[in-house]
Design a protein around this motif. Structure first.
Motif, mmCIF file in Angstrom:
data_model
loop_
_atom_site.group_PDB
_atom_site.id
_atom_site.type_symbol
_atom_site.label_atom_id
_atom_site.label_comp_id
_atom_site.label_asym_id
_atom_site.label_seq_id
_atom_site.Cartn_x
_atom_site.Cartn_y
_atom_site.Cartn_z
ATOM 1 N N UNK A 1 0.879 -1.507 -0.465
ATOM 2 C CA UNK A 1 0.326 0.499 -0.392
ATOM 3 C C UNK A 1 1.120 1.465 0.023
ATOM 4 N N UNK A 2 1.972 0.941 -0.364
ATOM 5 C CA UNK A 2 2.878 2.508 -0.393
ATOM 6 C C UNK A 2 2.384 3.170 -1.366
ATOM 7 N N UNK A 3 3.373 4.230 -1.412
ATOM 8 C CA UNK A 3 3.219 5.503 -2.532
ATOM 9 C C UNK A 3 4.441 5.611 -2.652
ATOM 10 N N UNK A 4 5.093 4.839 -2.959
ATOM 11 C CA UNK A 4 7.182 5.454 -3.791
ATOM 12 C C UNK A 4 6.862 5.652 -4.625
ATOM 13 N N UNK A 5 7.592 6.572 -5.074
ATOM 14 C CA UNK A 5 7.613 7.518 -6.595
ATOM 15 C C UNK A 5 8.887 7.095 -7.414
ATOM 16 N N UNK A 6 8.281 6.899 -8.603
ATOM 17 C CA UNK A 6 10.260 6.360 -9.361
ATOM 18 C C UNK A 6 10.245 7.241 -10.631
ATOM 19 N N UNK A 7 11.126 7.211 -11.128
ATOM 20 C CA UNK A 7 11.454 8.153 -11.946
ATOM 21 C C UNK A 7 12.666 8.115 -12.784
ATOM 22 N N UNK A 8 12.943 7.047 -14.165
ATOM 23 C CA UNK A 8 13.358 6.766 -14.938
ATOM 24 C C UNK A 8 14.228 6.824 -15.815
ATOM 25 N N UNK A 9 15.347 7.303 -16.663
ATOM 26 C CA UNK A 9 16.064 8.080 -17.034
ATOM 27 C C UNK A 9 16.317 6.623 -18.290
ATOM 28 N N UNK A 10 16.142 7.046 -19.592
ATOM 29 C CA UNK A 10 16.686 6.740 -20.852
ATOM 30 C C UNK A 10 16.962 6.881 -21.791
ATOM 31 N N UNK A 11 17.796 6.881 -23.028
ATOM 32 C CA UNK A 11 18.306 7.379 -24.368
ATOM 33 C C UNK A 11 16.944 6.742 -25.048
ATOM 34 N N UNK A 12 17.432 6.826 -26.271
ATOM 35 C CA UNK A 12 16.117 6.359 -27.295
ATOM 36 C C UNK A 12 17.328 5.952 -28.416
ATOM 37 N N UNK A 13 18.927 4.545 -28.001
ATOM 38 C CA UNK A 13 19.012 4.344 -29.127
ATOM 39 C C UNK A 13 18.188 3.378 -29.057
ATOM 40 N N UNK A 14 18.884 3.083 -30.178
ATOM 41 C CA UNK A 14 18.503 1.649 -31.269
ATOM 42 C C UNK A 14 19.532 0.628 -30.802
#
Length: 751
Positions: free
Chosen positions: A514-527
């Protein structure tokens, strides 16, 4: 005098046109580089560059030529009739190029003024304030943005950086690093150091953790780098089995990798209730050890010989129990079980490469086994048969009797694992003890298998294999849980996001407790490299829509985020199963079988394969239900400093203001037209005064809204800012656009 690195010298030598001079200088540099060095020594390489596809090329822009080395940076001195006059930044050489052959670039260490361009969103909890974030960007520039948004506020950073172990493993300055490059480790360390410097500034120094996974190619260098950069932290490394079958590397079968935990301030891993898999090296923490704890841990159930002893132990007493067991002497495993040997015949047919083991006594007389060949096969599957020492007649074979096995089933003994011959390894389980345990430093957990719970799980969600070597969902969940189990509102960042496993794991943790943890993802858009080659043959370049849609952010990370939150696969079909992570085990059943030797029906308790959840607490969470969460997908953009200062790009900055305030409520969107005098989104926790002449009305509005925690004041006057700020109850008051501009100018000097 400022020291210049060998790597920088090599990069400069590369630009010399005179081949003889270039070769002579390279020889001298090679001689100097052979000098002995001790400790962690690596070069400061020429700063990385990032191509900014989609950013307009203007007079004064820094650019590179598409398809050429991105480190060859040019300054645009003039633009006329679709052509640009450019000057090489390093050599000063002037030239002219068509405008559409150039791409704007950002060099690390130079001031940037970022914005967040909304790309997409998924909303599966309209009444929830929980909004995760995916940022498509080079992670260095994204980290600079995060430093502005969340200085010293992040609870946990989890990263799985490139391991620098293959030719196409990672890029440096937009080019793959050759595994034969003598500076490959130095470039990797330089890349990591630049990012970790900023990462340190967003972590809460009082209580936070940095978690980094790595394999044997760089773990020594990484360990030294972490010790050097974070002397104030407590650092622990864990060995984790991610591929029990192993994969070939340098003549070994590699099955594990390493996890570094860098703990700041009061941070320490929580003691959790762990399954028996963790018991072999986990430490019970709920009570002090007693004198007999260690002795009790070493007690195994009572294994006994498979050969019958005492009464009725002769072959003639039970002729059907005289049969061969075939053992591979090299692997020390049972390979075959034969049928009963007819009376009058001493041995069965030999099998090449295997040793035939019969129930023979030391004096050579013939005995009999304890159980028939059908039951023996059953008990081998249960892990109840163990190969012992070699003898003159083959090998000693032991088994676990029904009474002792019943104790294992009841939980009096805990199964720690299985030996190479398939036999269980079990020890006495201490009863009456609170099962809260410290994490061990060696993890061999079935659910951490990256093949089954990484690749297979990801493929079931987004279709065909789109990403190599994703992490096991449960490995990331378990790793995070030790540090955020007692932080239900934790902010978690992953700036090497890859397939998006971290966000998936955070949602699973929230659903669990029941947590409210928040996540931020960072990634490039390489193929991928193969896709890049195919796209180039088709005439596409980076920045083209056909190219970008196959990039990792758009093709893997975001689709997984949408699907896992909605509970559907890429085709919209409901996901199957639950998050219990099932394994096969043998269970007791009542039934009847036919003895193949006699044809006689035998009724009793037998065993069959059944599936059991490794995480019973997660079994109630159905994949098809998705998660009560929402997420926004942004692409990092770059703004003109002058336009920002003049207040002309408020719309572009608005998403950042929402994020800086904690991404509470749905992101506000301004309608086209003139800017309002003030902006106080109904569902969020921040307010913006755009025209300071309306401060009185603005103050009345926010005083009537007790949920307002962040206030942004647009004014060029320091005096006006201080006067207005002194009358606002919240401490989170920011001056726009002064605060934004100063942050990125000042922090660029700290790189």
């Amino acid at each position: 005098m400022e020291e210049i690195s060998m790597a920088a010298i090599n990069d400069l030598i590369r630009q010399i046109e005179d081949k003889n001079l270039r070769d002579r200088l390279q020889q001298e540099v090679a001689r100097l580089s052979k000098q002995k060095k001790f400790g962690l020594v690596f070069e400061d390489h020429i700063p990385e560059c990032t191509p900014l596809y989609g950013v307009a090329v203007r007079k004064g822009s820094l650019v590179a030529v598409k398809g050429e080395d991105i480190r060859d940076v040019y300054f645009v001195s003039a633009i006329s009739n679709g052509r640009a006059a450019i000057v090489n930044k390093a050599t000063g050489e002037k030239s002219e190029r068509p405008l559409d052959t150039l791409v704007a670039v950002a060099q690390f260490g130079e001031p940037i003024f970022p914005s967040l361009i909304p790309i997409d969103s998924v909303e599966n909890a309209p009444d929830s304030n929980l909004w995760h974030t995916l940022i498509e960007a080079d992670n260095f520039h994204a980290l600079q943005l995060l430093e502005y948004l969340y200085p010293k506020q992040v609870d946990c950073i989890y990263i799985d950086p490139p391991y620098n172990s293959r030719a196409k493993d990672w890029k440096y300055n937009n080019d793959y690093v050759d595994p034969t490059d003598s500076y490959r480790h130095s470039k990797w360390l330089s890349m990591m150091q630049r990012r970790l410097k900023i990462a340190k500034r967003i972590l809460n120094p009082q209580n936070s953790v940095l978690i980094v996974t790595i394999d044997e190619k760089e773990y020594l260098h990484l360990g030294c780098l972490l010790e050097d950069m974070f002397p104030e932290a407590h650092i622990q490394m864990v060995s984790s089995v991610i591929n029990p079958k192993g994969c070939a590397r340098d003549g070994f079968s590699r099955s594990d990798e390493y996890i570094f935990f860098v703990m700041f301030g009061e941070c320490t891993p929580a003691r959790l209730s762990l399954s028996n898999e963790w018991s072999s090296s986990a430490i019970v923490s709920a009570q002090e050890k007693t004198d007999d704890d260690e002795a009790e841990k070493s007690v195994e159930p009572g294994w006994t010989s498979m050969m019958r002893r005492g009464t009725d132990s002769m072959r003639t007493d039970s002729p059907n129990l005289y049969y061969p067991i075939y053992v591979d002497p090299d692997t020390r495993t049972i390979k075959e079980i034969g049928t009963s040997i007819p009376m009058g015949q001493d041995r069965a047919e030999e099998i090449p490469g295997l040793i035939q083991v019969l129930p023979l006594r030391r004096n050579g007389t013939q005995g009999r086994w304890q159980v028939g060949n059908v039951e023996l096969k059953n008990r081998i599957q249960q892990g109840r048969v163990r190969l012992g020492r070699p003898t003159a007649y083959g090998f000693v074979i032991n088994y676990l009797p029904d009474g002792e096995y019943a104790k294992v089933v009841k939980g009096e003994y805990a199964i720690q694992g299985y030996a190479d011959d398939g036999s269980m390894i079990a020890y006495k389980k201490k009863l009456g003890v609170d099962e809260l345990r410290m994490p061990p430093t060696q993890w061999k957990i079935a659910s951490h298998n990256a093949s089954e719970n990484g690749t297979t799980l990801l493929t079931s969600v987004i279709g065909e294999k789109r990403f190599p070597f994703p992490k096991s969902l449960y490995a990331v969940r378990d790793t995070l849980r030790f540090f955020v189990a007692d932080k239900p509102n934790a902010l978690i960042v992953d700036f090497f996001a890859g397939s998006g496993t971290t966000l998936h794991a955070v949602n699973l943790l929230n659903a669990e407790d029941g947590g409210n943890r928040r996540c931020i993802l960072v990634t490039n858009n390489e193929v991928s490299d193969d896709e890049a080659k195919t796209l180039k043959k088709q005439g596409y370049q980076p920045g083209d829509e056909e190219w970008e849609k196959l990039g990792i952010a758009r093709y893997v990370t975001w689709p997984r985020t949408i699907c896992s939150i909605k509970g559907v696969d890429i085709h919209g079909d409901k996901l199957k199963g639950n998050y219990g992570c099932e394994i096969e085990k043998m269970v007791e059943v009542e039934g009847e079988i036919t003895d193949p030797d006699t044809g006689r029906k035998i009724r009793g308790t037998f065993y069959k394969k059944a599936k059991e959840a490794i995480y019973p607490e997660l079994s109630k969470i159905k994949m098809a239900d998705g998660f009560a969460a929402n997420a926004e997908y942004f692409k990092l953009g770059f703004l003109d400093k002058s336009s920002v200062a003049l207040g002309q790009q408020f719309r572009e900055i608005l998403p950042m203001l929402w994020l800086k305030a904690g991404a509470v409520g749905k992101r506000p969107v301004l309608a086209d037209g003139e800017l309002p005098d003030m902006l106080i989104p109904e569902s969020s926790n921040f307010a913006v005064l755009i025209d300071e002449r309306y401060f009185g009305a603005f103050l009345a509005e926010i005083e009537a809204r007790p949920n307002i925690e962040y206030v942004y004041l647009v004014t060029n006057s320091e005096d006006a800012y201080r006067e207005m700020g002194s009358r606002i109850r919240t401490r989170n008051v920011t001056q726009l656009y002064r605060d934004y501009i100063d942050n990125f100018v000042i922090n660029s000097r700290r790189i």
